[in-house]
Design a protein around this motif. Structure first.
Motif, PDB file in Angstrom:
ATOM      1  N   ARG A 165       0.837  -1.207   0.000  1.00  0.00           N
ATOM      2  CA  ARG A 165       0.000   0.000   0.000  1.00  0.00           C
ATOM      3  C   ARG A 165       0.875   1.262   0.000  1.00  0.00           C
ATOM      4  N   ARG A 166       1.951   1.238   0.745  1.00  0.00           N
ATOM      5  CA  ARG A 166       2.857   2.382   0.777  1.00  0.00           C
ATOM      6  C   ARG A 166       3.526   2.580  -0.590  1.00  0.00           C
ATOM      7  N   ALA A 167       3.935   1.485  -1.207  1.00  0.00           N
ATOM      8  CA  ALA A 167       4.542   1.574  -2.538  1.00  0.00           C
ATOM      9  C   ALA A 167       3.538   2.117  -3.554  1.00  0.00           C
ATOM     10  N   LEU A 168       2.293   1.656  -3.467  1.00  0.00           N
ATOM     11  CA  LEU A 168       1.260   2.149  -4.376  1.00  0.00           C
ATOM     12  C   LEU A 168       1.003   3.635  -4.162  1.00  0.00           C
ATOM     13  N   ALA A 169       1.044   4.076  -2.914  1.00  0.00           N
ATOM     14  CA  ALA A 169       0.864   5.508  -2.624  1.00  0.00           C
ATOM     15  C   ALA A 169       2.008   6.318  -3.232  1.00  0.00           C
ATOM     16  N   ARG A 170       3.226   5.800  -3.150  1.00  0.00           N
ATOM     17  CA  ARG A 170       4.374   6.501  -3.757  1.00  0.00           C
ATOM     18  C   ARG A 170       4.213   6.589  -5.269  1.00  0.00           C
ATOM     19  N   ILE A 171       3.749   5.522  -5.886  1.00  0.00           N
ATOM     20  CA  ILE A 171       3.535   5.532  -7.333  1.00  0.00           C
ATOM     21  C   ILE A 171       2.438   6.513  -7.700  1.00  0.00           C
ATOM     22  N   GLU A 172       1.352   6.508  -6.944  1.00  0.00           N
ATOM     23  CA  GLU A 172       0.247   7.423  -7.217  1.00  0.00           C
ATOM     24  C   GLU A 172       0.694   8.875  -7.058  1.00  0.00           C
ATOM     25  N   GLU A 173       1.475   9.153  -6.047  1.00  0.00           N
ATOM     26  CA  GLU A 173       2.002  10.511  -5.848  1.00  0.00           C
ATOM     27  C   GLU A 173       2.862  10.922  -7.044  1.00  0.00           C
TER      28      GLU A 173
END
Length: 146
Positions: free
Chosen positions: A132-140
């Motif tokens: 989830r943290r990695a996905l948030a970084r990608i989305e950002e």
């Protein structure tokens, strides 16, 4: 209020459910990205249930299962492995195919470290065990890049 404005407001409200539906579809499509995590048993990850996790050491684990407790005689060992492959049937074939396909996918994407969280075969975050943290970084990143 003049009738024209009321009619105009009524038309806008009448289309409101369609607008909400379109917004939900667009949000769902954004969330329905192709998300894969490449890792192995030594690098466990925390991921939502709908994320595909590819454990790159699956082929060697399956091969170890097939080779467990084999006799020293090569002919006997070969016969036992053949029988195990036959007994495993379609499920074993599917496991083997998926395991090797995962390795091929990682190789094709140029994965160099694990864990690797890959979105849409385009974005990757290495070393993050919390998906989830990695996905948030990608989305950002996607929001800041045109």
């Amino acid at each position: 209020m003049c009738p024209d404005r009321v009619g105009s407001r009524h038309r806008r409200l009448r289309h409101w459910p369609a607008a909400v539906f379109c917004g939900l579809v667009m949000t769902t499509n954004a969330m329905a990205a192709d998300i894969r995590v490449f890792t192995d048993r030594n690098h466990p990850v925390e991921a939502p249930a709908d994320v595909r996790i590819v454990e790159l050491d699956d082929p060697s684990r399956i091969e170890a299962e097939l080779a467990a407790s084999l006799p020293a005689d090569p002919a006997q060992a070969a016969a036992i492995v053949q029988q195990r492959l036959k007994d495993g049937g379609v499920d074993l074939q599917r496991r083997l195919a998926n395991a090797y396909q995962g390795v091929a996918d990682a190789w094709g994407l140029g994965i160099t470290k694990i864990p690797a969280v890959v979105v849409d075969r385009r974005y990757v975050v290495y070393g993050e065990r919390d998906v989830r943290r990695a996905l948030a970084r990608i989305e950002e990143y996607r929001r800041t890049q045109p």
